[in-house]
Scaffold this motif. Structure first.
Motif, short mmCIF file in Angstrom:
data_model
loop_
_atom_site.label_atom_id
_atom_site.label_comp_id
_atom_site.label_asym_id
_atom_site.label_seq_id
_atom_site.Cartn_x
_atom_site.Cartn_y
_atom_site.Cartn_z
N HIS A 97 0.71 -1.17 -0.01
CA HIS A 97 0.09 0.03 -0.05
C HIS A 97 0.86 1.41 0.12
CE1 HIS A 97 -3.58 -2.40 1.80
NE2 HIS A 97 -3.47 -2.62 0.63
N TYR A 98 1.83 1.22 0.76
CA TYR A 98 2.87 2.31 0.79
C TYR A 98 3.43 2.59 -0.74
CZ TYR A 98 7.14 4.95 1.85
OH TYR A 98 8.29 5.69 1.81
N ALA A 99 4.04 1.59 -1.24
CA ALA A 99 4.47 1.64 -2.60
C ALA A 99 3.61 2.12 -3.56
CB ALA A 99 5.19 0.20 -3.11
N LEU A 100 2.50 1.80 -3.61
CA LEU A 100 1.38 2.25 -4.12
C LEU A 100 1.07 3.73 -4.18
CD1 LEU A 100 -1.41 -0.36 -4.36
CD2 LEU A 100 -0.06 0.22 -6.32
N ARG A 101 1.11 4.27 -3.16
CA ARG A 101 0.89 5.72 -2.75
C ARG A 101 2.15 6.53 -3.23
NH1 ARG A 101 -0.48 4.22 2.60
NH2 ARG A 101 1.38 5.29 3.38
N GLU A 102 3.37 5.87 -2.87
CA GLU A 102 4.33 6.58 -3.44
C GLU A 102 4.50 6.68 -5.02
OE1 GLU A 102 7.49 7.87 -1.40
OE2 GLU A 102 5.42 8.41 -0.53
N THR A 103 4.19 5.33 -5.80
CA THR A 103 4.20 5.73 -7.05
C THR A 103 3.19 6.43 -7.78
OG1 THR A 103 4.65 3.25 -7.26
CG2 THR A 103 3.75 4.18 -9.21
N ARG A 104 2.00 6.64 -6.94
CA ARG A 104 0.95 7.71 -7.51
C ARG A 104 1.61 8.95 -7.21
NH1 ARG A 104 -3.02 4.12 -5.34
NH2 ARG A 104 -2.66 5.09 -3.24
N ARG A 105 2.21 9.17 -6.12
CA ARG A 105 2.60 10.65 -5.77
C ARG A 105 3.66 10.87 -6.83
NH1 ARG A 105 7.18 12.80 -3.01
NH2 ARG A 105 7.81 10.62 -2.33
N TYR A 106 4.44 10.08 -7.20
CA TYR A 106 5.50 10.25 -8.59
C TYR A 106 4.80 11.04 -9.67
CZ TYR A 106 8.76 7.36 -5.80
OH TYR A 106 9.61 6.84 -4.69
N PHE A 107 3.66 10.06 -9.97
CA PHE A 107 2.89 10.47 -11.33
C PHE A 107 1.72 11.65 -11.17
CE2 PHE A 107 4.44 6.39 -12.22
CZ PHE A 107 4.97 6.51 -13.60
N THR A 108 1.59 12.08 -9.87
CA THR A 108 0.95 13.22 -9.81
C THR A 108 1.80 14.73 -9.38
OG1 THR A 108 0.85 12.65 -7.47
CG2 THR A 108 -1.03 11.83 -9.00
N ALA A 168 10.18 1.72 -3.60
CA ALA A 168 9.33 2.06 -2.30
C ALA A 168 8.95 0.75 -1.67
CB ALA A 168 8.16 2.80 -2.82
N TYR A 169 8.51 -0.30 -2.18
CA TYR A 169 8.35 -1.32 -1.34
C TYR A 169 9.42 -1.91 -0.80
CZ TYR A 169 6.58 -6.28 -0.70
OH TYR A 169 6.33 -7.34 -0.22
N MET A 170 10.32 -2.06 -1.35
CA MET A 170 11.67 -2.88 -0.61
C MET A 170 12.31 -1.93 0.16
SD MET A 170 11.96 -5.64 -2.08
CE MET A 170 13.21 -6.38 -1.50
N GLY A 171 12.08 -0.59 0.14
CA GLY A 171 12.62 0.39 1.22
C GLY A 171 11.83 0.21 2.30
#
Length: 270
Positions: free
Chosen positions: A18-29, A80-83
């Motif tokens: 879930h954290y990785a998905l939020r971070e990825t969305r943040r990159y693309f917004t 983000a996931y592995m971090g």
């Protein structure tokens, strides 16, 4: 209180995925990130690396316009996931190594698949595999490490003589969750730090967390709760206690011993 508990539980149970998905969305917004991706796609289309120079420019531009955001999205997610997965590792090198290695492998596999579909380059030729690995693995690992350290860096680095920056408490949070403080609440040995951008559990005492709010205008309203005054929507008196409703919709209890302080702050009539 039930609504408050549900909100906290949502963040407490937040998984690395879930954290990785939020971070990825943040990159693309982020407009700056989108502009950077577009610029990279154009530069790669002009230079034609990895054997794409033989393609016509329109086809080359279309290839990179598709490949750049796709590989960046996958790389950002894995990073983000592995971090997050290795965030609590005692070895300081565990997270960077896991991020770089897994992201490089994932992005390289994706590039191989895209080249197979676009050019028919099946990943069976040893020379092709060696060349692709040499060019993609290193690049993906460097970008992944940059993303990892950027996400865990402080938002500002100012000298001691500069004006006071954000509260020190924010430096304990993920970059994506650093925003104006809303509330602090005790949960066992952790403090649930809620900002306008999210919530995080931090292993520390509430008193220490309050000391790190800096010049932020707030007050302790319960032995287990602190609120930022500019985030208070309303205060309702309930007998000798009170209920504070925050702008994010959560309710925070105020105990009897803190009622005078609420009155002095103008949140309750004297």
């Amino acid at each position: 209180m039930h609504r408050c508990t549900q909100t906290r539980d949502k963040y407490v149970n937040d998984s690395p995925s879930h954290y990785a998905l939020r971070e990825t969305r943040r990159y693309f917004t982020t407009p700056r990130a989108l502009l950077a991706l577009a610029a990279v796609a154009v530069l790669l289309a002009l230079s034609g690396p990895f054997g794409t120079l033989s393609m016509r420019f329109p086809a080359r531009l279309a290839y990179w316009a598709f490949t750049v955001p796709l590989t960046f999205g996958l790389g950002g997610y894995i990073s983000a996931y592995m971090g997050q997965r290795f965030a609590s590792a005692t070895n300081t090198w565990a997270a960077p190594v896991a991020v770089a290695f897994s992201t490089a492998l994932g992005v390289t596999a994706l590039v191989m698949l895209l080249n197979w579909l676009a050019f028919g380059l099946a990943p069976t030729d040893p020379a092709y595999l060696a060349g692709l690995a040499a060019s993609v693995l290193a690049t993906a690992a460097i970008v992944a490490l940059a993303l990892h350290y950027f996400s865990h860096s402080t938002p500002d680095s100012t000298p001691d003589s500069a004006p006071e920056g954000p509260p020190a408490l924010l430096q304990r949070l993920e970059l994506a969750k650093r925003g104006p403080l809303v509330s602090l609440s005790m949960q066992d040995h952790y403090v649930d730090v809620v900002t306008t951008k999210g919530a995080s559990l931090v292993l520390m005492r509430l008193s220490d967390a309050i000391n790190e709010t800096g010049s932020n205008t707030g007050m302790q309203v319960h032995r287990s709760h602190w609120v930022a005054l500019d985030q208070v929507a309303s205060v309702t008196r309930e007998g000798d206690k009170a209920r504070i409703t925050l702008k994010d919709g959560r309710d925070i209890p105020a105990s009897r011993s803190y009622i005078p302080a609420l009155k002095d702050a103008g949140l309750l009539p004297k």
